[in-house]
Design an enzyme around this catalytic site. Structure first.
Site, short mmCIF file in Angstrom:
data_model
loop_
_atom_site.label_atom_id
_atom_site.label_comp_id
_atom_site.label_asym_id
_atom_site.label_seq_id
_atom_site.Cartn_x
_atom_site.Cartn_y
_atom_site.Cartn_z
N ASP A 45 0.98 -1.35 -0.13
CA ASP A 45 0.05 -0.23 0.17
C ASP A 45 0.63 1.00 0.06
OD1 ASP A 45 0.85 -0.09 2.60
OD2 ASP A 45 -1.07 0.06 3.56
N SER A 46 2.20 1.18 0.16
CA SER A 46 3.06 2.21 -0.20
C SER A 46 2.80 2.60 -1.65
CB SER A 46 4.61 1.71 -0.06
OG SER A 46 4.76 0.41 -0.81
N ASP A 84 -0.87 -6.29 -0.25
CA ASP A 84 -1.36 -5.44 1.12
C ASP A 84 -2.71 -5.34 1.22
OD1 ASP A 84 0.73 -5.19 2.87
OD2 ASP A 84 1.64 -3.21 1.86
N LYS A 113 -1.27 -9.28 2.96
CA LYS A 113 -0.36 -8.80 4.07
C LYS A 113 -1.01 -7.94 5.03
CE LYS A 113 3.51 -6.11 3.57
NZ LYS A 113 2.93 -4.86 4.51
N GLU A 115 -0.90 -5.31 8.79
CA GLU A 115 0.04 -4.99 9.74
C GLU A 115 -0.60 -5.16 11.05
OE1 GLU A 115 0.65 -0.65 8.66
OE2 GLU A 115 1.36 -1.13 6.76
N GLU A 182 9.55 -4.23 9.86
CA GLU A 182 9.96 -3.00 9.30
C GLU A 182 10.52 -2.27 10.44
OE1 GLU A 182 6.93 -1.29 6.74
OE2 GLU A 182 8.33 0.71 6.42
O1 KIV Z 1 3.71 -1.00 1.61
C1 KIV Z 1 4.81 -1.76 1.57
O2 KIV Z 1 5.33 -1.45 0.44
C2 KIV Z 1 5.42 -2.42 2.61
C3 KIV Z 1 6.87 -2.87 2.48
C4 KIV Z 1 7.23 -1.52 3.01
C5 KIV Z 1 6.96 -4.04 3.54
O3 KIV Z 1 4.33 -2.85 3.47
#
Ligand code: KIV
Length: 279
Positions: A45-46, A84, A113, A115, A182
């Site tokens: 989600d970056s 994510d 994924k 968090e 992270e």
């Molecule tokens: O959103 C993302 O790119 C991430 C990575 C930094 C692990 O979660």
């Protein structure tokens, strides 16, 4: 080298060799990542920051994730694809199942994924029970930027280390296939790596994890600012800027396009046309 085809195969790599993950958000990036034979592509989600211009990941929606993941999947059909789940899309088990189900079905993802630690255990257990592989993410968790008071290195106090290790244990027991760590001190990442049986994948977590993940733009030097923990492995931004500047100069200077980079019609056909259309 055999690359993992399923999230379960990530588990078997622990202790065998380091895993290499990278984020990708579009067709070109995903094609490059697959050509470089990475173990996994993460549609992080970056993308809220790298592709959509937001200042945090919080505005990213499930629709955004599905859209980008579908594009990435088209370019990287043979690479393990982790996606994510965005902010608030897994706030309870039922909501999480609907949203993770969309990501798995519409984007053909191999895993999602999430968090968080103890707080999300019921969600992780529900998804795993429904057959959706889950990757955990602890330490600096960008979706909690407000709770953390900024993007700060985590687990720097004895209490915080204790909580992080306990979260990692619980996530592993709940059935995650790998754990992203992270923004935590290297010794803490090493401790977690030795404590849990699932592979740990570090980003800003030192060298003792079972693998590394980097944001695409940081890896190839496209970011305007590089975080302290990143070594850019290419000078992408300079190379691209130089290319665009050279293009501009060539057009203004009249050297591009030249005859070699133009299409041509035969003299015979051209004369024929001119005879038919006397001016
Ligand atoms: O959103 C993302 O790119 C991430 C990575 C930094 C692990 O979660």
């Amino acid at each position: 080298m055999t690359l993992p085809k399923t999230a379960r195969e990530l588990l078997h790599l622990k202790g065998q060799r380091p895993q290499v993950w990278i984020t990708a958000y579009d067709f070109t990036q995903a094609e490059l990542a697959q050509s470089a034979a990475v173990d996994a592509i993460l549609v992080g989600d970056s993308l809220g920051m790298t592709m959509l211009g937001y200042s945090t990941t919080l505005p990213v929606t499930v629709d955004d994730m599905v859209y980008h993941s579908r594009v990435v999947r088209r370019a990287a059909s043979d690479t393990l694809l982790i996606v994510d789940m965005p902010f608030l899309s897994y706030r309870d088990p039922a909501t999480a199942l609907v949203n993770a189900g969309r990501i798995m079905q519409e984007a053909a993802a191999d895993a999602v994924k999430l968090e968080g630690g103890a707080r999300i255990i019921p969600v992780v257990e529900h998804l795993v029970a429904e057959g959706i592989p889950v990757i955990g993410h602890l330490g600096l968790t960008p979706q909690s930027v407000h709770r953390m008071g900024g993007y700060r290195v985590q687990a720097r106090t004895a209490d915080a280390v204790h909580t992080l290790v306990e979260d990692a244990r619980q996530l592993a027991a709940a059935g995650i296939s790998a754990l992203v760590l992270e923004g935590i001190p290297d010794r803490v990442a090493a401790l977690v790596t030795h404590t849990v049986t699932v592979p740990t994948i570090g980003i800003g977590a030192g060298s003792a994890t079972d693998g590394q993940v980097l944001v695409f733009h940081d890896c190839v030097g496209l970011s305007a600012r590089t975080p302290k923990f990143v070594t850019p492995f290419a000078h992408g931004r300079e190379a691209l800027l130089q290319g665009i500047r050279s293009y501009r100069e060539a057009v203004i200077g009249g050297t591009f396009p030249d005859a070699q980079h133009s299409y041509h019609i035969t003299d015979e056909e051209w004369d024929h046309f001119v005879r038919q259309h006397p001016s």
